[in-house]
Design a protein around this motif. Structure first.
Motif, PDB file in Angstrom:
ATOM      1  N   LEU A  23      12.630  83.731  41.959  1.00  0.00           N
ATOM      2  CA  LEU A  23      13.766  82.949  41.482  1.00  0.00           C
ATOM      3  C   LEU A  23      14.981  83.858  41.402  1.00  0.00           C
ATOM      4  N   LYS A  24      16.065  83.480  42.071  1.00  0.00           N
ATOM      5  CA  LYS A  24      17.244  84.346  42.142  1.00  0.00           C
ATOM      6  C   LYS A  24      18.500  83.735  41.520  1.00  0.00           C
ATOM      7  N   LEU A  25      18.480  82.444  41.252  1.00  0.00           N
ATOM      8  CA  LEU A  25      19.671  81.783  40.733  1.00  0.00           C
ATOM      9  C   LEU A  25      19.255  80.539  39.950  1.00  0.00           C
ATOM     10  N   ILE A  26      19.977  80.265  38.862  1.00  0.00           N
ATOM     11  CA  ILE A  26      19.819  79.021  38.126  1.00  0.00           C
ATOM     12  C   ILE A  26      21.150  78.277  38.148  1.00  0.00           C
ATOM     13  N   THR A  27      21.106  77.029  38.588  1.00  0.00           N
ATOM     14  CA  THR A  27      22.285  76.168  38.503  1.00  0.00           C
ATOM     15  C   THR A  27      21.994  75.100  37.456  1.00  0.00           C
ATOM     16  N   LEU A  28      23.039  74.631  36.811  1.00  0.00           N
ATOM     17  CA  LEU A  28      22.799  73.644  35.768  1.00  0.00           C
ATOM     18  C   LEU A  28      23.964  72.684  35.627  1.00  0.00           C
ATOM     19  N   ASP A  29      23.603  71.468  35.311  1.00  0.00           N
ATOM     20  CA  ASP A  29      24.559  70.427  34.980  1.00  0.00           C
ATOM     21  C   ASP A  29      25.082  70.684  33.567  1.00  0.00           C
ATOM     22  N   LEU A  30      26.164  69.996  33.177  1.00  0.00           N
ATOM     23  CA  LEU A  30      26.751  70.175  31.851  1.00  0.00           C
ATOM     24  C   LEU A  30      26.594  68.925  30.984  1.00  0.00           C
ATOM     25  N   ASP A  31      27.282  67.842  31.369  1.00  0.00           N
ATOM     26  CA  ASP A  31      27.301  66.630  30.551  1.00  0.00           C
ATOM     27  C   ASP A  31      25.910  66.023  30.415  1.00  0.00           C
ATOM     28  N   ASN A  32      25.519  65.771  29.177  1.00  0.00           N
ATOM     29  CA  ASN A  32      24.214  65.212  28.806  1.00  0.00           C
ATOM     30  C   ASN A  32      23.048  66.136  29.127  1.00  0.00           C
ATOM     31  N   THR A  33      23.364  67.328  29.614  1.00  0.00           N
ATOM     32  CA  THR A  33      22.358  68.369  29.784  1.00  0.00           C
ATOM     33  C   THR A  33      22.476  69.391  28.668  1.00  0.00           C
ATOM     34  N   LEU A  34      23.713  69.838  28.412  1.00  0.00           N
ATOM     35  CA  LEU A  34      23.960  70.797  27.334  1.00  0.00           C
ATOM     36  C   LEU A  34      24.503  70.145  26.072  1.00  0.00           C
ATOM     37  N   TRP A  35      25.075  68.964  26.207  1.00  0.00           N
ATOM     38  CA  TRP A  35      25.624  68.230  25.064  1.00  0.00           C
ATOM     39  C   TRP A  35      25.602  66.737  25.386  1.00  0.00           C
TER      40      TRP A  35
END
Length: 240
Positions: free
Chosen positions: A3-15
């Motif tokens: 695993l070399k990278l993590i991408t992530l959503d913001l809205d309704n994922t972190l808050w």
């Protein structure tokens, strides 16, 4: 497989986003009516928001340009009540600034900040969002190596553009990436189709759609991220 990278959503994922947007829209509309009382003769808050949605339908290029769409809606309404072009632009800018200030007051889900800090210590993190959240004001920008939104790339998820921007920026292959998000189609299915590993964040207790393959991994509370990430990475390494 590393695993070399993590991408992530913001809205309704972190808050949780909906209460934030509702609060921001109310503050912006109230400011607009205070600045131009005649607006209230044409619109209430609901019909104003419907007008914005109608504009998005009429001008598809604005659908993924969420900030521009809100500004254009405000500007057109000001013109409708007789403001000249300069005054309409000024009031629209001010009303949008009110919206964005409220939109940027975000309370992360319990355990989310600690999880982000853990991940950023081990992997580069890139945020991928269809929205216009301000990661600086959210207090997480320093944990991200990059932040791409749909207005930058020209297309919103589930289109591949945001994901491809992250791959190009990091110089990695899709199978070396874990994407984390809340939306079954825009996040999980879209990333999986590109060959990414996927983690479904279900803090809000959604039901998974019957017509889609189940998620590879699921997270119901951010406090569980450390142990889940360890298991996920171990699983990938067994497939090297």
């Amino acid at each position: 497989m590393a695993l070399k990278l993590i991408t992530l959503d913001l809205d309704n994922t972190l808050w949780e986003t909906d209460p934030v947007i509702l609060r921001a829209e109310k503050a912006s509309f109230d400011y607009l009516v205070q600045s131009c009382p005649a607006v209230a003769d044409l619109y209430d808050a609901d019909s104003f928001n419907q007008y914005r949605k109608d504009l998005a339908e009429c001008y598809p290029s604005l659908r993924h340009q969420v900030s521009k769409l809100r500004l254009e809606t405000l500007r057109r309404v000001c013109l409708q009540i007789g403001c000249d072009r300069d005054e309409a632009a000024r009031i629209a800018d001010e009303a949008f600034a009110v919206f964005y200030a409220e939109r940027s007051r975000l309370d992360l889900f319990e355990g989310a900040l600690e999880a982000l800090q853990l991940m950023s210590d081990q992997y580069p993190l890139i945020a991928l969002t269809n929205g216009n959240a301000n990661t600086e004001q959210a207090g997480i920008r320093h944990l991200l190596v990059e932040h791409f939104n749909a207005e930058q790339t020209g297309a919103a998820k589930p289109a591949p553009d945001l994901f491809l921007a992250a791959l190009q920026h990091a110089g990695v292959e899709a199978h070396e990436v874990l994407h984390i998000g809340d939306h079954p189609e825009q996040d999980i299915d879209a990333a999986r189709k590109l060959g990414m590993q996927t983690l479904w964040v279900n803090v809000l207790g959604q039901s998974w759609p019957d017509n889609q393959l189940p998620p590879q991994w699921q997270l119901d509370h951010w406090r569980d991220l450390p142990s889940l990430l360890s298991r996920l990475v171990a699983s990938l390494e067994t497939h090297d």
